[in-house]
Design a protein around this motif. Structure first.
Motif, PDB file in Angstrom:
ATOM      1  N   LYS A  14      12.267  16.581  -9.970  1.00 38.13           N
ATOM      2  CA  LYS A  14      11.633  15.694  -8.986  1.00 38.13           C
ATOM      3  C   LYS A  14      11.727  14.248  -9.455  1.00 38.13           C
ATOM      4  N   THR A  15      12.164  13.393  -8.585  1.00 34.92           N
ATOM      5  CA  THR A  15      12.268  11.988  -8.966  1.00 34.92           C
ATOM      6  C   THR A  15      11.142  11.207  -8.308  1.00 34.92           C
ATOM      7  N   GLY A  16      10.737  10.170  -8.989  1.00 34.67           N
ATOM      8  CA  GLY A  16       9.671   9.345  -8.453  1.00 34.67           C
ATOM      9  C   GLY A  16      10.177   8.413  -7.381  1.00 34.67           C
ATOM     10  N   SER A  17       9.261   7.664  -6.796  1.00 33.45           N
ATOM     11  CA  SER A  17       9.695   6.700  -5.793  1.00 33.45           C
ATOM     12  C   SER A  17       8.802   5.480  -5.859  1.00 33.45           C
ATOM     13  N   VAL A  18       9.280   4.410  -5.289  1.00 28.62           N
ATOM     14  CA  VAL A  18       8.548   3.152  -5.311  1.00 28.62           C
ATOM     15  C   VAL A  18       7.982   2.899  -3.926  1.00 28.62           C
ATOM     16  N   THR A  19       6.721   2.546  -3.824  1.00 27.33           N
ATOM     17  CA  THR A  19       6.153   2.126  -2.543  1.00 27.33           C
ATOM     18  C   THR A  19       5.639   0.716  -2.680  1.00 27.33           C
ATOM     19  N   PRO A  20       6.103  -0.168  -1.850  1.00 25.36           N
ATOM     20  CA  PRO A  20       5.528  -1.516  -1.899  1.00 25.36           C
ATOM     21  C   PRO A  20       4.207  -1.552  -1.129  1.00 25.36           C
ATOM     22  N   VAL A  21       3.214  -2.183  -1.717  1.00 19.47           N
ATOM     23  CA  VAL A  21       1.938  -2.390  -1.035  1.00 19.47           C
ATOM     24  C   VAL A  21       1.848  -3.876  -0.740  1.00 19.47           C
ATOM     25  N   THR A  22       1.834  -4.217   0.533  1.00 20.32           N
ATOM     26  CA  THR A  22       1.920  -5.623   0.902  1.00 20.32           C
ATOM     27  C   THR A  22       0.545  -6.207   1.178  1.00 20.32           C
ATOM     28  N   ALA A  76      17.880  -5.031  -8.034  1.00 21.00           N
ATOM     29  CA  ALA A  76      18.144  -4.634  -6.643  1.00 21.00           C
ATOM     30  C   ALA A  76      17.694  -5.743  -5.701  1.00 21.00           C
ATOM     31  N   ILE A  77      16.585  -6.387  -6.056  1.00 16.75           N
ATOM     32  CA  ILE A  77      16.088  -7.469  -5.205  1.00 16.75           C
ATOM     33  C   ILE A  77      16.950  -8.712  -5.354  1.00 16.75           C
ATOM     34  N   ARG A  78      17.341  -8.970  -6.603  1.00 14.85           N
ATOM     35  CA  ARG A  78      18.177 -10.133  -6.856  1.00 14.85           C
ATOM     36  C   ARG A  78      19.511 -10.014  -6.111  1.00 14.85           C
ATOM     37  N   ALA A  79      19.973  -8.791  -5.960  1.00 13.81           N
ATOM     38  CA  ALA A  79      21.288  -8.582  -5.356  1.00 13.81           C
ATOM     39  C   ALA A  79      21.278  -8.812  -3.849  1.00 13.81           C
ATOM     40  N   SER A  80      20.106  -8.814  -3.235  1.00 12.68           N
ATOM     41  CA  SER A  80      20.099  -8.951  -1.778  1.00 12.68           C
ATOM     42  C   SER A  80      20.230 -10.422  -1.391  1.00 12.68           C
ATOM     43  N   LEU A  81      20.841 -10.629  -0.244  1.00 14.18           N
ATOM     44  CA  LEU A  81      21.030 -12.001   0.222  1.00 14.18           C
ATOM     45  C   LEU A  81      19.744 -12.585   0.799  1.00 14.18           C
ATOM     46  N   SER A  82      18.754 -11.717   1.001  1.00 13.57           N
ATOM     47  CA  SER A  82      17.526 -12.182   1.642  1.00 13.57           C
ATOM     48  C   SER A  82      16.660 -13.016   0.712  1.00 13.57           C
ATOM     49  N   ASN A  98      10.775  -3.631   2.159  1.00 15.53           N
ATOM     50  CA  ASN A  98      10.750  -2.196   2.475  1.00 15.53           C
ATOM     51  C   ASN A  98      12.149  -1.609   2.463  1.00 15.53           C
ATOM     52  N   GLN A  99      13.094  -2.355   3.060  1.00 19.69           N
ATOM     53  CA  GLN A  99      14.452  -1.826   3.115  1.00 19.69           C
ATOM     54  C   GLN A  99      15.066  -1.731   1.722  1.00 19.69           C
ATOM     55  N   ILE A 100      14.784  -2.758   0.885  1.00 24.37           N
ATOM     56  CA  ILE A 100      15.357  -2.730  -0.461  1.00 24.37           C
ATOM     57  C   ILE A 100      14.785  -1.563  -1.259  1.00 24.37           C
ATOM     58  N   THR A 101      13.461  -1.358  -1.171  1.00 27.69           N
ATOM     59  CA  THR A 101      12.884  -0.255  -1.955  1.00 27.69           C
ATOM     60  C   THR A 101      13.386   1.085  -1.441  1.00 27.69           C
ATOM     61  N   GLN A 102      13.571   1.180  -0.123  1.00 22.50           N
ATOM     62  CA  GLN A 102      14.081   2.436   0.420  1.00 22.50           C
ATOM     63  C   GLN A 102      15.452   2.762  -0.173  1.00 22.50           C
ATOM     64  N   ALA A 103      16.290   1.728  -0.223  1.00 23.46           N
ATOM     65  CA  ALA A 103      17.626   1.946  -0.789  1.00 23.46           C
ATOM     66  C   ALA A 103      17.513   2.297  -2.263  1.00 23.46           C
ATOM     67  N   PHE A 104      16.585   1.632  -2.963  1.00 21.50           N
ATOM     68  CA  PHE A 104      16.378   1.894  -4.383  1.00 21.50           C
ATOM     69  C   PHE A 104      15.926   3.343  -4.599  1.00 21.50           C
TER      70      PHE A 104
END
Lengths: 383, 368
Positions: A168-176, B66-72, B135-141
């Motif tokens: 199982k791999t972890g994941s990152v969730t951003p909390v804004t 991953a964030i640095r690599a994005s053009l955004s 959100n999109q960057i983390t999803q890809a990550f």
């Protein structure tokens, strides 16, 4: 001593003239109030309630749940379901829909078999902003739906691979967290930007009208015959306009506070002194325009050339970061840009002079240069 | 008919001799389209972002990359001992991404790790976009983390129609094009008409054999020609510089453009007839031609966002209908089925302006 009293008399003369000009007085109060209200209410970039049309080939509880997760959000609203993709496409091209969703026939079956199923979402991207934000909404909603499926245990994703925790791999969730404007009220951005535009445009309009009036009436020669110097004449003209415009500043702050509940987190002294400098630059611009024109009409028409670039290249209504890279540095030559930063930082964030001083320096520089040039041009014309 | 044509020719000669008017009518609109369409955009990119990495593990550095690599975004440095809020207060960045301690350990153990994103929301639209990008960057990550096939049940295949590159000028330039036509021809028409009132040359018209309607038609016809010249030049600019193409049936655009030229020329003439003062009529035109069309026609922001108390006004703003038609013709190509109503409305509003101008013209006679 004599000099100051002469200046005072000249200023009083200008004051009396302006006071008797009912139209000028009205134009100092009514349009700014109206413009702040109109801009604040009418310009709102929020993307919500996108009209979504649906083609559901699956007709299962699962597909209906996905669809309702879209239509129950604030971002999309149900705008009819269609029997075929062709009908949906026609509705989008006739602007009856902003977005469309196509759920394929084997949707529910594939989900239960643990395969990935593609749902097609079509967005009308004519408006780039709507498309950017709508895309984010759609991706977020699909993600939430996936999360829900996983929680309900419909998809035993990791079961087939032996040792559970090992693979199982972890994941990152951003909390804004949205700071300074947690409700994401767009009007706060627009209104604080409009403020600076208003000061410069109205300031320059009033100043150019006042400056040109004497010339139109042919009374400049009379003024020149008095012992007053040209600098005194110009200063005497600027002072009353300046004071009147400062009342406009106070009215504008009142409107922002009352009609849009813009918070005041920093010191109002900073905002008002920034506004004073902004008004002076506006007066400088107006005086400058007036020295190029023969009549009030002509200077009004000249303003059509100057105002749009000033208003647009300022970051007041749209973010500077969205402009092409070569255009962004130009905005630093615009007093509205600096004033906008000062207002937003002070009112919304509560920043102090310790971070805003470079913008004050810039405003002071603009004011000095503009007033100096216009006085010089004015003097040359009189000579 | 001959009298109308004579009147038209006289107007056109006057415009031709007025250098400022010519520049206003033909050069300024083009400059405005170029400037405003390039400058107005909401889709931000290359935003300054601060990454505060409290973990400094290889995983956290990979995430930052991953964030640095994005053009955004472009990552700006910020001393780690100063708080993130200070960076936002000082306008050093638009957002701060805080990677917590144990980020790498949590990921390795298969847990969910929460990163905190602090967004400066003074500009709410940009704040929303920042959130979407992250959100999109983390999803890809995340997808990169679970090296296997995507574990998601449902995958969105998002198609962007009509403007797949999400090119802002493609949306705004048709609007600015309409703004130019709504502002400058009526401005010149109003100036010409109020000048007749101001200088009392209108009296000469009354003693001649031309009727009020013929006089108005002559004037309006002249400014329609001005408007259509501006239309043609601006359209060429849209098609060449901004890469727009006429999508689908061009007839709604052509019919509505002639009607719109009539509408704006009548509007200007009406203002000039109602206000026999050049200064005041310039202000009236900039209120009607600029403010109304700029604010209440969906030029930048959607009309649906305007509060209902104000929104009804946009139904009588002529520019709103023409913007719909121009955008449809240049981007979507919906043609007559979707646009007939807007074409009719432009015609109706134009006729109302003409009728009002005629009424004011007669009133002018009484007062003169």
């Amino acid at each position: 001593m004599k000099r100051t009293s002469r200046l005072r008399i000249l200023i009083r003369k200008e004051f009396n003239q302006i006071r008797r000009d009912r139209r000028l007085m009205v134009s100092l109060v009514v349009p700014p109030t109206l413009q702040i209200l109109l801009f604040g209410f009418a310009l709102d970039s929020t993307v919500s309630n996108l009209r979504l049309g649906v083609v559901d080939y699956s007709h299962t509880p699962e597909s209906r749940e996905l669809i309702s997760s879209f239509t129950e959000s604030k971002s999309f609203r149900a705008s009819g379901s269609y029997r075929s993709v062709n009908e949906l496409e026609r509705a989008i091209s006739e602007s009856r829909l902003d977005a469309g969703m196509v759920v394929p026939y084997p949707f529910a079956r594939e989900i239960h078999r643990g395969r990935t199923v593609d749902v097609q979402i079509i967005l009308n991207a004519a408006n780039a902003n709507t498309a950017t934000i709508g895309q984010g909404y759609a991706a977020g909603l699909i993600q939430a739906y996936n999360g829900k499926l996983a929680r309900e245990g419909i998809r035993p994703v990791f079961r087939d691979t032996g040792g559970f925790s090992a693979t199982k791999t972890g994941s990152v969730t951003p909390v804004t967290a949205f700071l300074y404007n947690p409700g994401l009220v767009n009007a706060w951005f627009i209104v604080t930007g409009t403020f600076g535009v208003l000061l410069i445009l109205n300031g320059s309009l009033v100043a150019s009208t006042a400056m040109i009036k004497e010339r139109e009436a042919g009374t400049v020669e009379q003024l020149l015959m008095t012992p007053a110097g040209t600098t005194e004449i110009v200063v005497a003209k600027i002072v009353p306009i300046f004071l009147l415009l400062i009342t406009m500043v106070l009215i504008a702050i009142g409107v922002m506070r009352l009609a849009f509940s813009v918070p005041v987190h920093g010191s109002l002294v900073i905002v008002i002194s920034g506004a004073a400098l902004c008004v002076l630059s506006g007066i400088g611009i107006g005086t400058f325009i007036s020295t190029f024109s023969k009549s009030a009409q002509q200077s009004q028409l000249m303003a059509f050339f100057v105002n749009p670039p000033l208003a647009v290249l300022s970051g007041a209504l749209t973010p500077v970061e969205a402009m092409p890279a070569w255009m962004q540095p130009i905005t630093w030559l615009n007093p509205i840009r600096h004033f906008g930063i000062i207002t937003r930082a002070t009112l919304l964030k509560g920043s102090g002079i310790d971070v805003l001083w470079p913008h004050f320096l810039a405003l002071i520089a603009f004011t000095v240069v503009l007033i100096a040039i216009s006085t010089w041009r004015f003097r040359k014309q009189l000579g | 008919m001959r009298r109308i044509w004579a009147q038209t020719r006289k107007e056109l000669t006057q415009i031709r001799r007025d250098r400022l008017a010519l520049v206003l009518a033909l050069v300024l609109p083009l400059a405005l389209i170029l400037l405003l369409s390039t400058a107005i955009s909401l889709t931000v990119h290359n935003l300054p972002l601060i990454v505060q990495d409290f973990d400094s593990s290889s995983a956290s550095r990979r995430f930052a990359d991953a964030i640095r690599a994005s053009l955004s975004f472009h990552v700006v440095s910020w001393p780690s001992d100063r708080s993130a809020d200070d960076a936002l207060l000082a306008n050093a960045a638009r957002a701060v991404l805080v990677i917590p301690k144990n980020f790498g350990r949590d990921l390795a153990r298969g847990r969910t790790s929460e990163v905190q994103l602090l967004v400066d929301a003074t500009d709410s639209n940009t704040a929303r976009i920042v959130q979407g990008y992250i959100n999109q960057i983390t999803q890809a990550f995340n997808q990169g983390l679970s090296r296997r096939q995507s574990s998601d049940a449902v995958r969105a295949q998002i198609r962007l129609w009509y403007n797949p590159g999400r090119d802002s000028p493609k949306f705004y330039s048709p609007g600015i094009f309409v703004l130019g036509i709504s502002m400058f021809p009526p401005l010149l028409a109003a100036l010409a008409m109020s000048k007749e009132g101001e200088q009392k040359t209108i009296l000469q018209v009354y003693v001649s054999s031309i009727t009020a309607a013929e006089f108005l038609m002559g004037k309006i016809f002249a400014f329609m020609i001005v408007a259509l010249c501006e239309w043609l030049l601006s359209l060429v600019l849209l098609l060449t510089v901004f890469g727009l193409r006429i999508a689908g049936d061009p007839t709604p655009l052509i019919v509505s453009s002639v009607l719109y030229a009539f509408c704006v020329a009548s509007f200007g003439t009406l203002i000039g007839a109602a206000i026999p003062n050049q200064g005041a009529s310039i202000q009236a035109v900039s209120l009607g031609g600029f403010l109304l069309v700029f604010l209440l026609s969906g030029l930048i922001f959607p009309i649906e966002n305007i509060p209902a108390g104000l929104r009804w006004i946009s139904n009588i703003v002529w520019g709103k209908y023409y913007i719909e038609i121009v955008r449809d013709a240049l981007l979507q190509g919906g043609g007559w089925p979707s646009m007939w109503f807007s074409v009719v409305m432009i015609g109706v509003i134009g006729l109302i302006f003409f009728a009002l101008a005629w009424v004011h013209m007669r009133a002018m006679q009484v007062s003169a």
